[in-house]
Design a protein around this motif. Sequence first.
Motif, PDB file in Angstrom:
ATOM      1  N   VAL A  43     -19.145  29.283  25.168  1.00  0.00           N
ATOM      2  CA  VAL A  43     -20.384  28.543  25.427  1.00  0.00           C
ATOM      3  C   VAL A  43     -21.496  29.519  25.797  1.00  0.00           C
ATOM      4  O   VAL A  43     -21.325  30.353  26.686  1.00  0.00           O
ATOM      5  N   GLY A  44     -22.619  29.406  25.111  1.00  0.00           N
ATOM      6  CA  GLY A  44     -23.772  30.237  25.417  1.00  0.00           C
ATOM      7  C   GLY A  44     -24.823  29.457  26.169  1.00  0.00           C
ATOM      8  O   GLY A  44     -25.266  28.399  25.713  1.00  0.00           O
ATOM      9  N   PHE A  45     -25.217  29.957  27.350  1.00  0.00           N
ATOM     10  CA  PHE A  45     -26.267  29.321  28.145  1.00  0.00           C
ATOM     11  C   PHE A  45     -27.595  30.023  27.867  1.00  0.00           C
ATOM     12  O   PHE A  45     -27.727  31.233  28.083  1.00  0.00           O
ATOM     13  N   LYS A  46     -28.585  29.254  27.422  1.00  0.00           N
ATOM     14  CA  LYS A  46     -29.894  29.832  27.138  1.00  0.00           C
ATOM     15  C   LYS A  46     -30.685  30.037  28.430  1.00  0.00           C
ATOM     16  O   LYS A  46     -30.557  29.262  29.374  1.00  0.00           O
ATOM     17  N   ASN A  47     -31.502  31.103  28.434  1.00  0.00           N
ATOM     18  CA  ASN A  47     -32.384  31.285  29.584  1.00  0.00           C
ATOM     19  C   ASN A  47     -33.410  30.154  29.618  1.00  0.00           C
ATOM     20  O   ASN A  47     -33.660  29.479  28.610  1.00  0.00           O
ATOM     21  N   GLY A  48     -33.995  29.921  30.780  1.00  0.00           N
ATOM     22  CA  GLY A  48     -34.933  28.816  30.957  1.00  0.00           C
ATOM     23  C   GLY A  48     -36.198  28.991  30.143  1.00  0.00           C
ATOM     24  O   GLY A  48     -36.499  30.078  29.636  1.00  0.00           O
ATOM     25  N   THR A  49     -36.972  27.908  30.014  1.00  0.00           N
ATOM     26  CA  THR A  49     -38.213  27.969  29.251  1.00  0.00           C
ATOM     27  C   THR A  49     -39.232  28.904  29.895  1.00  0.00           C
ATOM     28  O   THR A  49     -40.177  29.329  29.233  1.00  0.00           O
ATOM     29  N   ASP A  50     -39.028  29.250  31.168  1.00  0.00           N
ATOM     30  CA  ASP A  50     -39.912  30.205  31.831  1.00  0.00           C
ATOM     31  C   ASP A  50     -39.537  31.648  31.515  1.00  0.00           C
ATOM     32  O   ASP A  50     -40.242  32.586  31.917  1.00  0.00           O
ATOM     33  N   GLY A  51     -38.434  31.841  30.809  1.00  0.00           N
ATOM     34  CA  GLY A  51     -38.004  33.183  30.434  1.00  0.00           C
ATOM     35  C   GLY A  51     -37.135  33.874  31.464  1.00  0.00           C
ATOM     36  O   GLY A  51     -36.600  34.960  31.194  1.00  0.00           O
ATOM     37  N   SER A  72     -19.705  27.817  35.322  1.00  0.00           N
ATOM     38  CA  SER A  72     -18.809  27.347  34.261  1.00  0.00           C
ATOM     39  C   SER A  72     -17.486  28.100  34.245  1.00  0.00           C
ATOM     40  O   SER A  72     -16.523  27.638  33.620  1.00  0.00           O
ATOM     41  N   ARG A  73     -17.419  29.241  34.898  1.00  0.00           N
ATOM     42  CA  ARG A  73     -16.169  29.998  34.952  1.00  0.00           C
ATOM     43  C   ARG A  73     -15.161  29.353  35.906  1.00  0.00           C
ATOM     44  O   ARG A  73     -13.980  29.663  35.864  1.00  0.00           O
ATOM     45  N   HIS A  74     -15.642  28.479  36.794  1.00  0.00           N
ATOM     46  CA  HIS A  74     -14.785  27.871  37.804  1.00  0.00           C
ATOM     47  C   HIS A  74     -14.196  26.550  37.311  1.00  0.00           C
ATOM     48  O   HIS A  74     -14.730  25.902  36.406  1.00  0.00           O
ATOM     49  N   SER A  75     -13.104  26.134  37.945  1.00  0.00           N
ATOM     50  CA  SER A  75     -12.521  24.827  37.693  1.00  0.00           C
ATOM     51  C   SER A  75     -13.391  23.744  38.324  1.00  0.00           C
ATOM     52  O   SER A  75     -13.970  23.955  39.401  1.00  0.00           O
ATOM     53  N   HIS A  76     -13.494  22.598  37.655  1.00  0.00           N
ATOM     54  CA  HIS A  76     -14.296  21.486  38.172  1.00  0.00           C
ATOM     55  C   HIS A  76     -13.557  20.162  37.976  1.00  0.00           C
ATOM     56  O   HIS A  76     -12.686  20.039  37.111  1.00  0.00           O
ATOM     57  N   TYR A  77     -13.942  19.183  38.782  1.00  0.00           N
ATOM     58  CA  TYR A  77     -13.490  17.808  38.626  1.00  0.00           C
ATOM     59  C   TYR A  77     -14.732  16.945  38.392  1.00  0.00           C
ATOM     60  O   TYR A  77     -15.731  17.093  39.094  1.00  0.00           O
ATOM     61  N   PHE A  78     -14.652  16.027  37.423  1.00  0.00           N
ATOM     62  CA  PHE A  78     -15.776  15.124  37.198  1.00  0.00           C
ATOM     63  C   PHE A  78     -15.302  13.912  36.398  1.00  0.00           C
ATOM     64  O   PHE A  78     -14.209  13.921  35.816  1.00  0.00           O
ATOM     65  N   LEU A  79     -16.132  12.862  36.367  1.00  0.00           N
ATOM     66  CA  LEU A  79     -15.801  11.654  35.610  1.00  0.00           C
ATOM     67  C   LEU A  79     -16.009  11.891  34.124  1.00  0.00           C
ATOM     68  O   LEU A  79     -17.003  12.493  33.715  1.00  0.00           O
ATOM     69  N   GLY A  80     -15.059  11.414  33.328  1.00  0.00           N
ATOM     70  CA  GLY A  80     -15.166  11.570  31.890  1.00  0.00           C
ATOM     71  C   GLY A  80     -14.286  10.570  31.181  1.00  0.00           C
ATOM     72  O   GLY A  80     -13.982   9.502  31.721  1.00  0.00           O
ATOM     73  N   LYS A 109     -10.234  24.014  33.630  1.00  0.00           N
ATOM     74  CA  LYS A 109      -9.716  25.315  34.049  1.00  0.00           C
ATOM     75  C   LYS A 109     -10.821  26.361  34.236  1.00  0.00           C
ATOM     76  O   LYS A 109     -10.582  27.421  34.810  1.00  0.00           O
ATOM     77  N   GLY A 110     -12.017  26.067  33.727  1.00  0.00           N
ATOM     78  CA  GLY A 110     -13.070  27.072  33.719  1.00  0.00           C
ATOM     79  C   GLY A 110     -13.126  27.745  32.359  1.00  0.00           C
ATOM     80  O   GLY A 110     -12.106  27.892  31.683  1.00  0.00           O
ATOM     81  N   ASN A 111     -14.298  28.157  31.975  1.00  0.00           N
ATOM     82  CA  ASN A 111     -14.499  28.767  30.655  1.00  0.00           C
ATOM     83  C   ASN A 111     -14.744  30.264  30.816  1.00  0.00           C
ATOM     84  O   ASN A 111     -15.812  30.684  31.252  1.00  0.00           O
ATOM     85  N   ALA A 112     -13.761  31.065  30.431  1.00  0.00           N
ATOM     86  CA  ALA A 112     -13.850  32.517  30.594  1.00  0.00           C
ATOM     87  C   ALA A 112     -14.779  33.165  29.573  1.00  0.00           C
ATOM     88  O   ALA A 112     -15.080  34.356  29.685  1.00  0.00           O
ATOM     89  N   TYR A 113     -15.236  32.392  28.589  1.00  0.00           N
ATOM     90  CA  TYR A 113     -16.021  32.969  27.496  1.00  0.00           C
ATOM     91  C   TYR A 113     -17.467  32.490  27.469  1.00  0.00           C
ATOM     92  O   TYR A 113     -18.135  32.595  26.449  1.00  0.00           O
ATOM     93  N   SER A 114     -17.942  31.956  28.589  1.00  0.00           N
ATOM     94  CA  SER A 114     -19.350  31.601  28.668  1.00  0.00           C
ATOM     95  C   SER A 114     -20.191  32.873  28.743  1.00  0.00           C
ATOM     96  O   SER A 114     -19.759  33.892  29.280  1.00  0.00           O
ATOM     97  N   HIS A 115     -21.404  32.815  28.194  1.00  0.00           N
ATOM     98  CA  HIS A 115     -22.217  34.018  28.065  1.00  0.00           C
ATOM     99  C   HIS A 115     -23.702  33.653  28.013  1.00  0.00           C
ATOM    100  O   HIS A 115     -24.072  32.478  28.012  1.00  0.00           O
ATOM    101  N   LEU A 116     -24.533  34.664  27.935  1.00  0.00           N
ATOM    102  CA  LEU A 116     -25.986  34.507  27.998  1.00  0.00           C
ATOM    103  C   LEU A 116     -26.593  34.457  26.602  1.00  0.00           C
ATOM    104  O   LEU A 116     -26.206  35.222  25.724  1.00  0.00           O
TER     105      LEU A 116
END
Length: 278
Positions: free
Chosen positions: A107-115, A127-135, A148-155
């Motif tokens: 997963v690639g996270f884009k920088n904000g519109t402010d740059g 996103s690297r951490h484990s989470h609990y949520f409704l789904g 489990k967390g996503n080890a491959y998230s990036h910028l």
Amino acid sequence: LSISDHISETIFPIMRVYFEKPRTVAGWKGFINDPHMDNSFNMAEGMLEARKLLLKINEMGLAVGTEALDPFSPQYLGELISWYAIGARTTESQTHREMASGLSAPVGFKNGTDGLLATSINAIKASRHSHYFLGIYENGQSSIIKTKGNAYSHLVLRGGGGRPNFDTVSIMLAEKELEKAGLEKRIIVDCSHGNSMKNPALQPFVLKDCITQIVNGNTSICGVMLESNIHEGNQPIPEDLSQLKYGVSVTDACIDWETTEHALRQAHRKLLDKKLND
């Protein structure tokens, strides 16, 4: 697939198939939300047709990338997606950070519109951490989801704040920010949006600059994004849909296929020369 085969030694192409469109105020929200583009909002048909298209593309041997927007969509499409983007306006969203932690693809996270990069770097870390949520489960039942967390998230650098951020200095500053945050220096450059000042004709020049950086020794740029379609430019959605021009974007302006193919072949030649000379 001829271009894909031709450049495969240096470039792994992923076809961008964006079914969901975030809107600041109003407008067409994408193929899944309104497949007939007439405000009928037949989402069941949109989801079914989206799966059919993804199956055809995957069967061709092409990987697919898309933007993760609706938190339920990945349960219906996830096994057909090889890469996700989280947009500049949703990178700050807790819902999307949690969702990214459970997606079965990078997963690639884009920088904000402010740059600025702080929001996207925080999102990567979250996103690297484990989470609990409704789904929902695969059968559609409401449930509590544990990830489990996503080890491959990036910028993803997409420019912003009135200036691009694909240049050598911007890349070096991004590398330092990632290192400071304890993250791998993995960066994808979005050649569109703020990096091309929303002028699609500039996208090939952004790509060329990134390839030059790689040839000169950069190891953090692991990919680039191009907004491409059959024909260049974009068009508004008319009331009379029969007036739509085939192969022309109805969202962001794109480069045409000839420009795309030329840019990719040129990038391949430069990367291949580097590979042969190393």
